[in-house]
Design an enzyme around this catalytic site. Sequence first.
Site, mmCIF file in Angstrom:
data_model
loop_
_atom_site.group_PDB
_atom_site.id
_atom_site.type_symbol
_atom_site.label_atom_id
_atom_site.label_comp_id
_atom_site.label_asym_id
_atom_site.label_seq_id
_atom_site.Cartn_x
_atom_site.Cartn_y
_atom_site.Cartn_z
ATOM 1 N N CYS A 114 0.828 -1.204 0.000
ATOM 2 C CA CYS A 114 0.000 0.000 0.000
ATOM 3 C C CYS A 114 0.866 1.260 0.000
ATOM 4 O O CYS A 114 1.869 1.347 0.701
ATOM 5 C CB CYS A 114 -0.904 -0.021 1.227
ATOM 6 S SG CYS A 114 -2.019 1.383 1.271
ATOM 7 N N CYS B 202 0.055 4.633 6.966
ATOM 8 C CA CYS B 202 -0.581 4.463 8.279
ATOM 9 C C CYS B 202 0.413 3.758 9.218
ATOM 10 O O CYS B 202 0.862 2.638 8.935
ATOM 11 C CB CYS B 202 -1.854 3.638 8.153
ATOM 12 S SG CYS B 202 -2.936 4.246 6.842
ATOM 13 N N CYS C 21 0.089 0.001 10.438
ATOM 14 C CA CYS C 21 -0.302 -1.044 9.490
ATOM 15 C C CYS C 21 0.889 -1.764 8.874
ATOM 16 O O CYS C 21 1.836 -1.130 8.396
ATOM 17 C CB CYS C 21 -1.169 -0.420 8.401
ATOM 18 S SG CYS C 21 -1.756 -1.632 7.206
ATOM 19 N N CYS D 213 -17.385 -8.650 5.679
ATOM 20 C CA CYS D 213 -16.635 -7.433 5.365
ATOM 21 C C CYS D 213 -15.429 -7.794 4.509
ATOM 22 O O CYS D 213 -14.747 -8.778 4.795
ATOM 23 C CB CYS D 213 -16.152 -6.765 6.651
ATOM 24 S SG CYS D 213 -17.444 -6.598 7.890
ATOM 25 N N CYS E 159 -20.010 -5.359 3.623
ATOM 26 C CA CYS E 159 -19.278 -4.141 3.953
ATOM 27 C C CYS E 159 -17.960 -4.216 3.190
ATOM 28 O O CYS E 159 -17.360 -5.283 3.116
ATOM 29 C CB CYS E 159 -19.017 -4.079 5.462
ATOM 30 S SG CYS E 159 -18.011 -2.661 5.957
ATOM 31 N N CYS F 120 -19.430 2.595 8.308
ATOM 32 C CA CYS F 120 -18.754 1.952 9.442
ATOM 33 C C CYS F 120 -17.477 2.760 9.642
ATOM 34 O O CYS F 120 -16.640 2.820 8.736
ATOM 35 C CB CYS F 120 -18.452 0.507 9.058
ATOM 36 S SG CYS F 120 -17.322 -0.326 10.197
ATOM 37 N N ARG G 115 -18.318 -1.874 17.860
ATOM 38 C CA ARG G 115 -17.666 -3.171 17.636
ATOM 39 C C ARG G 115 -16.304 -3.264 18.307
ATOM 40 O O ARG G 115 -15.424 -2.438 18.083
ATOM 41 C CB ARG G 115 -17.497 -3.448 16.136
ATOM 42 C CG ARG G 115 -16.825 -4.806 15.859
ATOM 43 C CD ARG G 115 -16.792 -5.166 14.392
ATOM 44 N NE ARG G 115 -18.118 -5.045 13.840
ATOM 45 C CZ ARG G 115 -18.433 -4.264 12.809
ATOM 46 N NH1 ARG G 115 -17.494 -3.579 12.196
ATOM 47 N NH2 ARG G 115 -19.660 -4.186 12.376
HETATM 48 S S1 SF4 Z 1 -4.488 0.885 6.813
HETATM 49 FE FE1 SF4 Z 1 -2.791 -0.159 5.707
HETATM 50 S S2 SF4 Z 1 -3.754 -0.923 3.828
HETATM 51 FE FE2 SF4 Z 1 -5.147 0.634 4.686
HETATM 52 S S3 SF4 Z 1 -4.561 2.550 3.699
HETATM 53 FE FE3 SF4 Z 1 -3.355 2.433 5.603
HETATM 54 S S4 SF4 Z 1 -1.412 1.454 5.021
HETATM 55 FE FE4 SF4 Z 1 -2.874 1.082 3.354
#
Ligand code: SF4
Length: 314
Positions: free
Chosen positions: A51, A55, A58, A95, A126, A186, A258
């Site tokens: 990705c 984040c 993650c 989901c 979802c 959500c 949740r």
């Molecule tokens: S949570 Fe992870 S998969 Fe989702 S946008 Fe952020 S880095 Fe990408």
Amino acid sequence: MAEKISFNDALGIFNRPFFTLLYDAHTIHRNNFDEQLIQISTLLSLKTGGCSEDCAYCAQSAKNGRKAPKQPMISKDTVMEAAQKAKENGSSRFCMSMSGRSPSDEEFEYVCDVIKSVKSLGLETCVTLGFLSHDQVKKLKEAGLDYYNHNVDTSADFYQNIVTTRSIDDRLNTIEMVQNAGINVCSGGIIGMGETNEDRVKMLVMLANLPTPPLSVPINRLVKIPCTPLENVPDVDNFDFIRTIALARILMPTSYVRLSAGRDSMSEEMQALCFFAGANSMFSGDKLLTVPNAPLPQDITMMHKMNLKEAMCA
Ligand code: SF4
């Protein structure tokens, strides 16, 4: 439209004596829901890793310091098999998530097709696909999508400490677009990323003050993943976590709150307090994207101990 809640009022609720807070949250919970029913969702990753977003929590971000687990889009047969199994195991909602900032045209068409097929099993659907165009939102509605997941993660003030590749306003704009199309939202966040209790309160105030609060509010406890920027943040205090659940219930009385990621490391007694404080939904299955989740047999045993039952449909 419901009256807006101020940050100071919400902070006052959060800081009530612990048992007063629990009693107030539980009373609101009982006034709006059958306290014995828990809505169960199953989450499947359609495409994992690689990705471009950053984040900090993650493992799927290509920017985080480790080689993210990568899995290309899985086949429709695999999705349908997982959806059927989820239904047989008591889930009412299926989901599906896809890593990435937003889907390509080809990926998007595939997801719309899968939504229609999963719905034909009698499950709610979802999806979480990142940013969408107006046209894509319209097509998701036409495909029959029930919920769109788009977490705000944390407070607006703390947001840039967690994600720099997008802003909280980008996030809120997508939520507005989805809600305007008549799709349920959500949206929730992650507790324990180094934010303060004030940030937790601000995040919930932001969600509660949306023109329509999210019908589903996932509250995650951070799962610290090695080699991500948050691998060494201090643990969130259990009482503060339970207070956050209780405040979510009080501010959003008719939403499904949740218990999400991080539940596998909570004791049954801790989860019981979260359910008492107003949580009435959880994920079932051994895995939530890249992190572990409580195994199903363990959840069934726990629910029996508390006389809880699966809600058939949210
Ligand atoms: S949570 Fe992870 S998969 Fe989702 S946008 Fe952020 S880095 Fe990408």
